[in-house]
Motif scaffolding. Structure first.
Motif, short mmCIF file in Angstrom:
data_model
loop_
_atom_site.label_atom_id
_atom_site.label_comp_id
_atom_site.label_asym_id
_atom_site.label_seq_id
_atom_site.Cartn_x
_atom_site.Cartn_y
_atom_site.Cartn_z
N TYR A 55 0.84 -1.20 0.00
CA TYR A 55 0.00 0.00 0.00
C TYR A 55 0.88 1.24 0.00
O TYR A 55 1.92 1.29 0.67
CB TYR A 55 -0.88 0.03 1.24
N PHE A 112 -6.92 1.90 -4.51
CA PHE A 112 -7.63 1.37 -3.35
C PHE A 112 -8.67 2.36 -2.84
O PHE A 112 -9.79 1.99 -2.53
CB PHE A 112 -6.63 1.05 -2.23
N LEU A 116 -6.33 -1.72 6.95
CA LEU A 116 -5.53 -0.55 6.66
C LEU A 116 -6.05 0.67 7.43
O LEU A 116 -7.25 0.91 7.48
CB LEU A 116 -5.56 -0.24 5.16
N TYR A 150 -2.17 0.34 -4.32
CA TYR A 150 -1.34 -0.77 -3.87
C TYR A 150 -0.67 -1.43 -5.07
O TYR A 150 -1.19 -1.43 -6.19
CB TYR A 150 -2.12 -1.78 -3.03
#
Length: 294
Positions: free
Chosen positions: A159, A179, A197, A170
């Motif tokens: 990421y 993302f 995340l 990513y």
């Protein structure tokens, strides 16, 4: 290496008392147990400083496998392709082991390790470095990127944030994917062990789901830089200007303020087994380590 025994403490106590009374004619104070709730705020104690040879150091990364600490050094403008940037290695005592471990990068910032490779953001590309061979293997160009900043990894997924474009991407198997978009001034990223995340942007600390949707964890520490996950409820976040916060259950506590010293607090990292916080100071050209108590 310079060592100074100074302590940054921020202590507070929250006391709550309950008392009971009874009696039909006169008030009688009973000897009931008082419940005392006390919270000691987190604190940082200075452990060491490196020599000031880490030019415009932006990010630190502790490698649990080797015990090495990688430091990204811009050595120039953060968005200029001048080839002056480099990666250094220091140890856990603050000694500069290898100042010019990797050279020839423009403005290296965030770093992450996956499968023996060190991945580094570099303005509009991800630089892939073979750690054992100490050489650059690939430069993954990111179409339309303007200011790539932080990185974190989960298994094979790398990421990274594009601060100026407000995007999280990513890298997976050599391909780059979107993302999340619309994340204004997105910078610090951190992935929990289960793959969740978290990110710091202009609105604060966010928790993302697998589809890139988010919920707010804290909306006070806005414009953050580095992010650390202590556990599911506890985080450390830095602001570049010289502030570091501990966020617990969504509530923030300022644990370091170096603005008056003009010492920045950029992309921090953490040695979990020793509770040591690593702080790159950017224009001060050194990494500073603190013992965290919380």
């Amino acid at each position: 290496m310079k060592k100074n025994a100074i302590t940054y403490l921020s202590l507070f106590a929250l006391m709550t008392f309950w008392a009971c009374s009874g009696g039909s004619v006169e008030t009688v104070k009973e000897d009931t147990n008082e419940n005392e709730l006390e919270e000691i705020s987190p604190s940082l104690t200075l452990l060491w400083k490196t020599d000031d040879v880490l030019t415009t150091n932006e990010s630190t990364l502790y490698d649990e496998k080797s015990g090495k600490i990688y430091v990204s050094n811009i050595d120039g403008s953060p968005n200029e392709k001048d080839g002056k940037g480099f990666i250094s290695i220091i140890d856990k005592e603050g000694n500069v082991v290898e100042k010019d471990w990797i050279t020839g990068i423009d403005a290296p910032k965030g770093m992450g390790i996956s499968n023996g490779k060190l991945y580094v953001t570099n303005i509009d590309e991800i630089v892939e470095i073979d750690i054992e061979e100490a050489k650059i293997l690939n430069r993954h160009k990111v179409e339309g990127a303007k200011f790539l900043n932080d990185i974190d990894v989960h298994n094979d997924k790398i990421y990274f944030s594009d601060m100026e474009n407000g995007k999280i991407h990513y890298l997976l198997n050599g391909e780059i994917f979107d993302f999340a978009t619309g994340q204004a001034n997105i910078n610090g990223l951190r992935v929990s062990p289960d793959g969740t995340l978290y990110g710091l942007d202009g609105k604060g600390l966010k928790k993302y789901d697998e589809d890139g949707e988010f919920e707010m964890i804290n909306d006070v520490v806005t414009g953050g830089d580095g992010l650390i996950i202590i556990d599911d409820h506890t985080f450390i976040a830095s602001r570049w200007q010289g502030e570091i916060y501990l966020i617990r259950d969504g509530k923030e506590t300022l644990i370091l303020d170096t603005k008056s010293e003009e010492s920045n607090t950029a992309d921090i990292d953490y040695i979990p087994e020793e509770n040591i916080l690593l702080v790159p100071t950017f224009f001060k050209n050194k990494v500073v380590a603190y013992q965290l108590s919380y």
